[in-house]
Design an enzyme around this catalytic site. Structure first.
Site, PDB file in Angstrom:
ATOM      1  N   LYS A   1       2.457  -1.599 -15.461  1.00 15.60           N
ATOM      2  CA  LYS A   1       2.906  -2.982 -15.198  1.00 15.60           C
ATOM      3  C   LYS A   1       2.309  -3.941 -16.216  1.00 15.60           C
ATOM      4  O   LYS A   1       2.988  -4.852 -16.707  1.00 15.60           O
ATOM      5  CB  LYS A   1       2.502  -3.405 -13.776  1.00 15.60           C
ATOM      6  CG  LYS A   1       3.189  -2.570 -12.705  1.00 15.60           C
ATOM      7  CD  LYS A   1       2.570  -2.763 -11.318  1.00 15.60           C
ATOM      8  CE  LYS A   1       2.969  -1.622 -10.405  1.00 15.60           C
ATOM      9  NZ  LYS A   1       2.196  -1.553  -9.161  1.00 15.60           N
TER      10      LYS A   1
ATOM     11  N   LYS B   1     -12.931   4.512 -10.700  1.00 13.26           N
ATOM     12  CA  LYS B   1     -12.113   3.566 -11.471  1.00 13.26           C
ATOM     13  C   LYS B   1     -13.008   2.668 -12.332  1.00 13.26           C
ATOM     14  O   LYS B   1     -12.550   1.965 -13.205  1.00 13.26           O
ATOM     15  CB  LYS B   1     -11.232   2.741 -10.541  1.00 13.26           C
ATOM     16  CG  LYS B   1     -10.206   3.610  -9.763  1.00 13.26           C
ATOM     17  CD  LYS B   1      -9.291   2.803  -8.866  1.00 13.26           C
ATOM     18  CE  LYS B   1      -8.452   3.627  -7.921  1.00 13.26           C
ATOM     19  NZ  LYS B   1      -7.129   4.009  -8.448  1.00 13.26           N
TER      20      LYS B   1
ATOM     21  N   LYS C   1      -7.088  -3.263  -9.095  1.00 15.40           N
ATOM     22  CA  LYS C   1      -6.764  -1.965  -8.483  1.00 15.40           C
ATOM     23  C   LYS C   1      -7.764  -1.766  -7.352  1.00 15.40           C
ATOM     24  O   LYS C   1      -8.723  -2.535  -7.246  1.00 15.40           O
ATOM     25  CB  LYS C   1      -6.872  -0.821  -9.489  1.00 15.40           C
ATOM     26  CG  LYS C   1      -8.210  -0.809 -10.265  1.00 15.40           C
ATOM     27  CD  LYS C   1      -8.269   0.305 -11.290  1.00 15.40           C
ATOM     28  CE  LYS C   1      -7.530   0.006 -12.557  1.00 15.40           C
ATOM     29  NZ  LYS C   1      -6.481   0.923 -12.890  1.00 15.40           N
ATOM     30  N   ARG C   2      -7.559  -0.735  -6.498  1.00 16.37           N
ATOM     31  CA  ARG C   2      -8.560  -0.482  -5.463  1.00 16.37           C
ATOM     32  C   ARG C   2      -9.937  -0.340  -6.103  1.00 16.37           C
ATOM     33  O   ARG C   2     -10.054   0.128  -7.237  1.00 16.37           O
ATOM     34  CB  ARG C   2      -8.230   0.812  -4.705  1.00 16.37           C
ATOM     35  CG  ARG C   2      -7.067   0.701  -3.789  1.00 16.37           C
ATOM     36  CD  ARG C   2      -6.925   1.901  -2.872  1.00 16.37           C
ATOM     37  NE  ARG C   2      -6.802   3.140  -3.585  1.00 16.37           N
ATOM     38  CZ  ARG C   2      -7.729   4.099  -3.622  1.00 16.37           C
ATOM     39  NH1 ARG C   2      -8.871   3.986  -2.973  1.00 16.37           N
ATOM     40  NH2 ARG C   2      -7.521   5.223  -4.287  1.00 16.37           N
TER      41      ARG C   2
ATOM     42  N   THR D   1      -0.544   3.184 -12.128  1.00 16.09           N
ATOM     43  CA  THR D   1       0.763   2.550 -12.284  1.00 16.09           C
ATOM     44  C   THR D   1       0.559   1.087 -12.696  1.00 16.09           C
ATOM     45  O   THR D   1       1.422   0.499 -13.344  1.00 16.09           O
ATOM     46  CB  THR D   1       1.584   2.606 -10.976  1.00 16.09           C
ATOM     47  OG1 THR D   1       0.720   2.301  -9.881  1.00 16.09           O
ATOM     48  CG2 THR D   1       2.188   3.978 -10.765  1.00 16.09           C
TER      49      THR D   1
ATOM     50  N   HIS E   1      -1.361  13.602  -5.598  1.00 17.89           N
ATOM     51  CA  HIS E   1      -1.731  12.332  -6.237  1.00 17.89           C
ATOM     52  C   HIS E   1      -3.197  12.237  -6.623  1.00 17.89           C
ATOM     53  O   HIS E   1      -3.637  11.169  -7.049  1.00 17.89           O
ATOM     54  CB  HIS E   1      -1.441  11.146  -5.315  1.00 17.89           C
ATOM     55  CG  HIS E   1       0.001  10.905  -5.057  1.00 17.89           C
ATOM     56  ND1 HIS E   1       0.760  10.033  -5.797  1.00 17.89           N
ATOM     57  CD2 HIS E   1       0.844  11.444  -4.163  1.00 17.89           C
ATOM     58  CE1 HIS E   1       2.004  10.021  -5.343  1.00 17.89           C
ATOM     59  NE2 HIS E   1       2.080  10.889  -4.345  1.00 17.89           N
TER      60      HIS E   1
END
Ligand code: G1P
Length: 839
Positions: free
Chosen positions: A677, A571, A565-566, A673, A374
């Site tokens: 969504k 990110k 998100k985290r 992911t 992952h």
């Protein structure tokens, strides 16, 4: 005369109507019954919690006949089962999901309302079990949903953490972590099976002995033993009778307490061992992509792996005389390297406890296991010091050494003289202190290795796992992630689901490609109007939530630009902030300039030990404080940090988004992911060519995606040439102004020190290349604003995004795993009449 005995499972049991019936009157009666008999309350004295528990039991009862029938069918038909081993399952709330999957939403609502209560309040009362950190754990939850929906025999195995991920509070702009006591009032969904408890050994040493046949064998003499108690939660499929179990293990001491110590007055000593053992399933380990918390983390991993493998073997032996064909009845998936010690544990169980020889055990192991990677972040590739391994798992270390010896012998034969290759492939990192490399173990011990998006798999092959790819190209395979449309469209966006149903019926819920049929409406003014109304409705609901929770008034007509998100530097939530500050600077220079009103919404947790991520949260809140209150802004920009982002908050957020921020440095986000969504709910994506963004853009059409930034190759090339962020800073006045404003303490009441670590990290390292992508990002946002101003165009793009996301249903992903990795078939569950009654 006595009656002949009938085996219990063949008894024509008349299951009580109140336990299975689904008409409104029966549901009301069952609900009242459970309140009285299980909660021990009269309605007049019951709390919300009692109502929630009573309703949860009512629904669980209605799942039980299907659940037991599913298990029975699997046993009788001797089917091959998928065992999904994952240290995390972020399931989200169960009640809404059960209502949907049992097709009981409307009748239960009516029953609850006729009892004078509000179903939405009861639904809101359910704790959101946070047994995962982020995408990895939520993926596991979407997968078990799809497995059940596709009628695939499957068990999810994990840990029943007493404390899930912390509840995030925001104090003075900083993240504060509050323990998550999700089990405080009990968990009505699970059923404990202490009769199926297993023992797990830890520590100690090994010794050789001769068995009865005179062969040399190894025995593990452990220092400690812990007991694993399984707790099963039903995972119902949508529109099927299948109910698979999620089996989570709780650690318990093998002896309750030490009587001798107790009698001698040593009360602490008497319970010390018990407490130590139970710590194993106490708390979810935070994901900060660094190997920390070493011993407990390894104990957790081994604990649930050993419990699960023993359970799998027990199940197999109920139907087969030996384990030689285990791979015919079991496909075991390793969700990341967290359960990778399973390779060594399986070898130990087969050889030491079931008398199998090495070669057969190795063949069975390799055929049984497969491994999903992952992440490409090198710091996230797990490794355990050899010393710790030897201390906790002495037998496993011996086995790993032997796997390695045999493996490297082969490599030497295939590639003679390549010592560098040997040291890179070795299961033991010997460059300094010795470590066991879990990803290497997982690759060697599995028959399939997969990445989670096309780019990710490609980068695994050419970079992170390239040596293994060279050895076994056929082992590597891509499985792009997906998410369940049941939770992520139907449950979270009921109005959108209603619109779909009104046009094409409900088939899309099991075959998302049916939504393509709706493309013919993309120019239909009525359909577009309905589309906009639904989005506005969802935005209004989120605005209301923001008002209630953050006390910030946001305009539902403004563009909702969302990043949830985290929190992690790769990110790049801070890239988003740089853009917001750039907009603010423009307003400060020219308060009257036209600007598209925008609400920037953030959410996500930072690992408690990850300082820079926590500083990004603080910066977000500090920027929000200044901008939200500046009269020059006149409310045109609003910034909101929603605390405690979790699955249920996600269900409010995704349907309300206009713009989805997917801005990771290309090559760093394995898949994502959340991006799926958002798009499924009609948000446009602004994103880099990273992870599944690439495939989302392919599906939605290039013209329906806001692309910016360096590609993964360009990131690598720019780094190789010697990247200097200060060059970008000095040559870009807009970027310079943004950074200078932060550095000058503008958002920290003049305190220049507060955000200095963040500013310095960008100015002197900028590991994730925000500066290199800054201008492209700002320009792309201009394009976004322009497009948003043309609402007809925006609506069209939004519709096409949502309708073209079939590829990202986890049903598609799971079908691929079933056909290409697990080799398993659907097994429909036939139900007797009683479950259909009253339907
Ligand atoms: C991780 C990866 C993410 C991927 C997810 C599921 O999630 O980083 O790209 O989509 O696993 O495969 P994260 O822990 O970052 O939320």
């Amino acid at each position: 005369m006595t009656q002949p005995l009938i085996p219990i499972d063949q008894c024509p049991i008349q299951i009580e109507d109140d336990r299975t019936g689904t008409n409104v009157e029966t549901l009301k009666r069952a609900f009242a019954d459970n309140l009285f008999y299980l909660q021990g309350k009269y309605e007049s004295l019951a709390t919300q919690d009692d109502f929630y528990m009573a309703l949860a039991y009512t629904l669980r009862d209605r799942l039980l006949s299907r659940w037991l029938k599913t298990t029975k069918t699997y046993m009788e038909k001797d089917v091959k089962v998928v065992y999904y081993l994952s240290a995390e399952f972020l399931m989200g709330r169960h009640m809404g999901n059960s209502l949907i999957n049992l097709h009981l939403y409307d009748r239960v609502r009516q029953a609850v309302e006729e009892s004078g209560l509000d179903l939405d309040e009861i639904l809101e009362h359910e704790p959101d079990p946070g047994l995962g950190n982020g995408g990895l754990g939520r993926l596991a939850a979407c997968f078990v949903d799809s497995l059940a929906t596709l009628e695939i025999p499957a068990v999810g195995y994990g840990i029943r953490y007493e404390f899930g991920i912390f509840t995030q509070a925001i104090r003075d702009g900083w993240q504060a972590e509050v323990p998550d006591k999700w089990l405080r009032f009990g968990n009505p969904w699970e059923i404990a099976h202490p009769d199926q408890a297993v023992e797990v050994k830890l520590g100690g040493h090994t010794e050789m002995y001769h068995n009865e046949k005179g062969e040399y064998k190894v025995r593990w003499i452990p220092a400690n033993r812990v007991v694993g108690i399984p707790y099963d939660t039903p995972v119902p499929g949508y529109d099927t009778n299948t109910v698979n179990p999620l089996r989570l293990w709780r650690a318990e001491a093998s002896d309750d307490f030490n009587f001798d110590a107790f009698n001698a007055g040593n009360y602490d000593g008497a319970v010390a061992e018990k407490m130590r053992s139970e710590t194993i399933s106490k708390v979810l380990y935070p994901n900060d992509n660094t190997p920390q918390g070493k011993q407990l983390r390894l104990e957790q991993q081994f604990f649930f792996v050993s419990c699960s493998l023993q359970d799998i073997i027990r199940t197999h032996l109920l139907r087969h005389p030996s384990l030689h064909n285990l791979h015919d009845t079991a496909a075991i998936q390793l969700n990341d390297t967290h359960p990778a010690v399973a390779i060594a544990e399986m070898m130990r169980l087969l050889m030491d406890e079931h008398e199998m020889d090495w070669n057969t055990a190795w063949r069975v192991t390799q055929k049984t296991f497969s491994y999903t990677n992952h992440t490409l972040l090198p710091e996230a590739l797990e490794k355990w010091s050899v010393g710790l391994f030897e201390y906790l798992l002495p037998r496993h270390l011996e086995i790993i050494y032997e796997i390695n010896r045999r493996f490297l012998e082969d490599v030497k034969r295939w590639y003679p003289g390549d010592d560098n290759l040997i040291s890179r492939l070795s299961l033991i990192d010997e460059s300094g202190e010795k470590y066991v490399r879990m990803a290497n173990l997982a690759c060697v011990g599995s028959h399939a290795v997969n990445g989670v998006a096309a780019l990710h798999t490609q980068l695994l092959k050419q970079d992170t796992l390239r040596d293994f790819y060279r050895l076994w190209p056929g082992k590597f395979i891509n499985k792009t992630n997906g998410v369940t449309p049941r939770r992520w469209i139907l449950m979270c966006n009921p109005k959108l689901a209603e619109l779909y149903n009104s046009k094409i019926g409900e088939g899309w819920l099991k075959d998302l490609s049916q939504l393509k049929q709706l493309e013919k409406y993309v120019d239909d003014p009525d359909f577009c109007q309905q589309w906009r109304e639904i989005k506005l409705h969802n935005k209004r609901q989120l605005a209301q939530y923001i008002w209630e929770h953050n006390g910030i008034e946001v305009d539902p007509h403004s563009m909702f630009d969302i990043q949830v998100k985290r929190i992690h530097e790769y990110k790049r939530q801070h890239l988003n902030l740089l853009h917001i500050i750039a907009l603010y600077n423009q307003i400060k220079q020219n308060p009257d300039q036209h600007i598209v009103p925008c609400t920037f919404i953030f959410g996500g947790k930072a690992a408690p030990g990850y300082f820079m991520a926590k500083l990004i949260i603080k910066l977000t809140n500090s920027v929000a404080d200044v901008i939200n209150h500046d009269p020059d802004v006149r409310g045109r920009l609003k910034i909101v940090f929603l605390n405690n982002f979790n699955v249920s908050l996600g269900q409010r957020i995704y349907p309300a988004a206009d713009l989805s921020e997917q801005v990771s440095t290309a090559g760093k986000e394995a898949s994502g992911t959340g991006n799926m969504k958002f798009a499924m709910n009609g948000a446009m994506t602004i994103g880099t060519l990273d992870g599944a963004n690439i495939e989302i853009r392919e599906e939605a059409g290039e013209e329906n995606f806001f692309l910016f930034g360096l590609t993964a190759q360009e990131v690598a090339d720019t780094k190789a040439k010697g990247y200097n962020p200060r060059d970008y800073y000095s040559s870009n006045p807009s970027l310079k102004a943004v950074i200078d404003r932060i550095a000058a303490g503008y958002f920290s009441h003049g305190d220049k020190e507060l955000f200095k670590p963040l500013v310095d990290s960008l100015m002197y390292h900028d590991q994730y290349m925000l500066f290199a992508d800054y201008q492209a990002y700002v320009d792309c946002h201009k394009q976004v604003s322009k497009t948003y101003s043309d609402q007809d165009k925006w609506t069209r793009m939004s519709i096409l995004n949502a309708l073209r996301m079939a590829k990202f249903s986890s049903d598609r992903t799971i079908r691929e795993y079933c056909n290409e990795i697990w080799n398993v078939q659907p097994v429909p569950i036939e139900m007797e009449e009683y479950s259909q009654e009253n339907a």
